[in-house]
Design a protein around this motif. Structure first.
Motif, short mmCIF file in Angstrom:
data_model
loop_
_atom_site.label_atom_id
_atom_site.label_comp_id
_atom_site.label_asym_id
_atom_site.label_seq_id
_atom_site.Cartn_x
_atom_site.Cartn_y
_atom_site.Cartn_z
N ARG A 252 0.81 -1.23 0.00
CA ARG A 252 0.00 0.00 0.00
C ARG A 252 0.84 1.27 0.00
O ARG A 252 0.48 2.26 -0.64
CB ARG A 252 -0.94 -0.01 1.21
CG ARG A 252 -2.08 -1.02 1.08
CD ARG A 252 -2.86 -1.15 2.35
NE ARG A 252 -4.04 -2.02 2.16
CZ ARG A 252 -4.66 -2.66 3.15
NH1 ARG A 252 -4.22 -2.53 4.40
NH2 ARG A 252 -5.71 -3.42 2.89
N ASN A 265 -4.77 -12.22 0.34
CA ASN A 265 -4.36 -10.83 0.15
C ASN A 265 -4.60 -10.33 -1.27
O ASN A 265 -4.17 -9.22 -1.63
CB ASN A 265 -2.88 -10.66 0.51
CG ASN A 265 -2.66 -10.59 2.01
OD1 ASN A 265 -3.49 -10.04 2.74
ND2 ASN A 265 -1.56 -11.16 2.48
N VAL A 267 -7.28 -9.24 -2.86
CA VAL A 267 -8.07 -8.01 -2.98
C VAL A 267 -7.23 -6.79 -2.59
O VAL A 267 -7.24 -5.77 -3.28
CB VAL A 267 -9.33 -8.09 -2.10
CG1 VAL A 267 -10.06 -6.75 -2.08
CG2 VAL A 267 -10.27 -9.19 -2.61
N ALA A 268 -6.47 -6.90 -1.50
CA ALA A 268 -5.64 -5.78 -1.04
C ALA A 268 -4.59 -5.41 -2.08
O ALA A 268 -4.33 -4.22 -2.33
CB ALA A 268 -4.97 -6.14 0.28
N GLU A 270 -4.67 -6.03 -5.38
CA GLU A 270 -5.31 -5.48 -6.58
C GLU A 270 -5.79 -4.05 -6.35
O GLU A 270 -5.70 -3.20 -7.25
CB GLU A 270 -6.47 -6.37 -7.01
CG GLU A 270 -6.00 -7.72 -7.59
CD GLU A 270 -7.13 -8.71 -7.78
OE1 GLU A 270 -8.30 -8.32 -7.56
OE2 GLU A 270 -6.86 -9.86 -8.15
N GLU A 271 -6.29 -3.77 -5.15
CA GLU A 271 -6.73 -2.41 -4.85
C GLU A 271 -5.56 -1.43 -4.83
O GLU A 271 -5.69 -0.29 -5.28
CB GLU A 271 -7.44 -2.38 -3.49
CG GLU A 271 -8.83 -3.02 -3.51
CD GLU A 271 -9.48 -3.02 -2.14
OE1 GLU A 271 -8.77 -2.75 -1.14
OE2 GLU A 271 -10.70 -3.30 -2.06
N ALA A 272 -4.41 -1.89 -4.32
CA ALA A 272 -3.25 -0.99 -4.21
C ALA A 272 -2.53 -0.82 -5.53
O ALA A 272 -2.12 0.31 -5.88
CB ALA A 272 -2.29 -1.54 -3.16
N TRP A 273 -2.35 -1.90 -6.30
CA TRP A 273 -1.55 -1.84 -7.52
C TRP A 273 -2.39 -1.70 -8.79
O TRP A 273 -1.84 -1.40 -9.87
CB TRP A 273 -0.66 -3.07 -7.62
CG TRP A 273 0.49 -3.07 -6.65
CD1 TRP A 273 0.94 -2.02 -5.93
CD2 TRP A 273 1.33 -4.18 -6.32
NE1 TRP A 273 2.01 -2.39 -5.15
CE2 TRP A 273 2.28 -3.72 -5.37
CE3 TRP A 273 1.37 -5.51 -6.71
CZ2 TRP A 273 3.25 -4.55 -4.82
CZ3 TRP A 273 2.35 -6.35 -6.17
CH2 TRP A 273 3.28 -5.87 -5.23
N GLY A 274 -3.67 -1.96 -8.69
CA GLY A 274 -4.54 -1.80 -9.85
C GLY A 274 -4.10 -2.64 -11.04
O GLY A 274 -3.81 -3.83 -10.91
#
Length: 410
Positions: A252, A265, A267-268, A270-274
């Motif tokens: 993050r 992990n 979802v976390a 993918e949300e941070a690195w897109g």
């Protein structure tokens, strides 16, 4: 003669009347009450919403066949065995647990062999069916096949070519002032360095103690070769030993370019690195002047039925319902957990999930986690010394011998 016929007629008439009364009595509502079925289900706290949804669909499907009282209770999967064996008759009828607890549960008589074993096997991935078995006997219902680890990497900083080797990953991470992270305080991850070297770890026939050759001094790859490789990795500025939560924090805040973790992990990351989020099997690492494919422990979540359940047939039906194709698909959609069902695993949705696809790719180089309790602490102590750069300067072979002695202790 007429009198005899008349008496016979009366006898038949009375008998018919008596039979009619009995038939009427058999149809009495008092004699045909709906069966009362009370079941308790244990599962992970974070699965509560999903499990309650599945339980409700089970009630709806079997509506009218019994009066169901089904209760879900949160119980950690990793500690399920201990909770259950603490009081089998008071334990849950149906429960979720990690596959490495199966041997102990079966040995204690807590679970019985599955009646329709061939049918369940045919619906499950081979590795999942193996994880749910002791020898050739199936004792549980496969639920997930995703309890393993693989590589996450940021495509913005690490190329598809670099991601193939740990040397390439470390070079790319260090060049950008970032890090590749892995948890060396956990023996679960440390297995990666020893697993494909010919050095062995496993359970003895007693199912309790371990055998281990990680201190081996002969052969193509010796224990000391692995130890020296770990020291070289630890000394690289692109490496850091970090626990799982620290890995996510680094993802993050941008300090982590790659790391080893699991689907929990996804979802976390993918949300941070897109769009830059990547996942792949574990890389190779340099050991004894050659490239060794990093190994992994694999595992599955299983559904068990308590052998002491007061309603064993309904408990077995519920266990099979929780693990059926439809509900494993639902579990992936709502919780992102990798299926054990062979049809769901081959679906387009699963194949399009980078994390699950990477885990399946790594499965070729994985081994079911089958180690006794004495494995964890000695390996963590050894790896912690390697991560710190062997600060005491203790002889590496001596440390390997001490670790192996601890792992094999009775």
């Amino acid at each position: 003669m007429k009198k005899r016929i008349y008496l016979l007629f009366l006898t038949v008439l009375c008998a018919a009347s008596f039979t009619g009364c009995n038939a009427s009595e058999k149809k009495s509502p008092a004699e045909t009450q709906t069966e009362q079925v009370s079941l308790t289900v244990w599962g992970a706290e974070e699965d509560a919403e999903l499990m309650n949804q599945i339980i409700q669909s089970f009630r709806d499907h079997y509506q009218g066949q019994a009066d169901f009282q089904i209760t879900f209770q949160a119980q950690g999967e990793s500690a399920c065995k201990d909770a259950l064996l603490g009081g089998l008759e008071e334990g849950a009828d149906v429960f979720t647990f990690a596959d490495d607890q199966l041997n102990a549960l079966a040995a204690a008589g807590a679970v019985d062999p599955i009646d329709n074993a061939d049918e369940i096997r045919s619906q499950s991935l081979t590795s999942a069916a193996e994880a749910a078995s002791v020898g050739n006997t199936l004792y549980a219902y496969p639920l997930t096949a995703d309890n393993g680890y693989f590589l996450y990497y940021n495509k913005q900083f690490i190329s598809e070519e670099q991601v193939k080797t740990l040397d390439g990953i470390l070079e790319a991470a260090a060049a950008g002032g970032r890090q590749f992270v892995m948890d060396w305080s956990s023996a679960w991850y440390v297995y990666s360095f020893f697993g494909n070297t010919g050095l062995e770890i496993g359970l003895n026939d007693n199912g309790i103690t371990n055998y281990c050759t990680w201190n081996q001094t002969e052969g193509d790859i010796r224990g000391i070769d692995v130890a020296q490789a770990m020291l070289r990795i630890a000394a690289n500025p692109g490496f850091a030993s970090r626990i799982d939560t620290e890995f996510v924090d680094g993802v993050r805040n941008g300090s982590v370019a790659a790391g080893i973790s699991g689907v929990w992990n996804a979802v976390a990351v993918e949300e941070a690195w897109g769009e830059h989020a990547g996942a792949a099997k574990l890389p190779t690492y340099t050991c004894a002047d050659r490239q060794i494919q990093m190994a992994s422990f694999s595992g599955c979540k299983l559904i068990g039925v308590n052998a002491y359940s007061k309603h064993p047939e309904w408990a077995a039906r519920l266990a099979e319902w929780i693990t059926n194709e439809e509900n494993q698909r639902l579990r992936f959609e709502l919780r992102g957990q990798g299926p054990a069902n062979i049809t769901v695993a081959a679906s387009a949705e699963i194949q399009q999930s980078p994390a699950i696809a990477a885990l399946l790719e790594q499965s070729e180089f994985s081994q079911l986690q089958r180690v006794g309790g004495k494995f964890w602490d000695p390996v963590s102590l050894f790896a912690g010394n390697m991560a710190a750069g062997n600060p005491t300067g203790q002889d590496l072979q001596e440390q390997l011998d001490q670790m192996t002695e601890g792992v094999c202790a009775r």
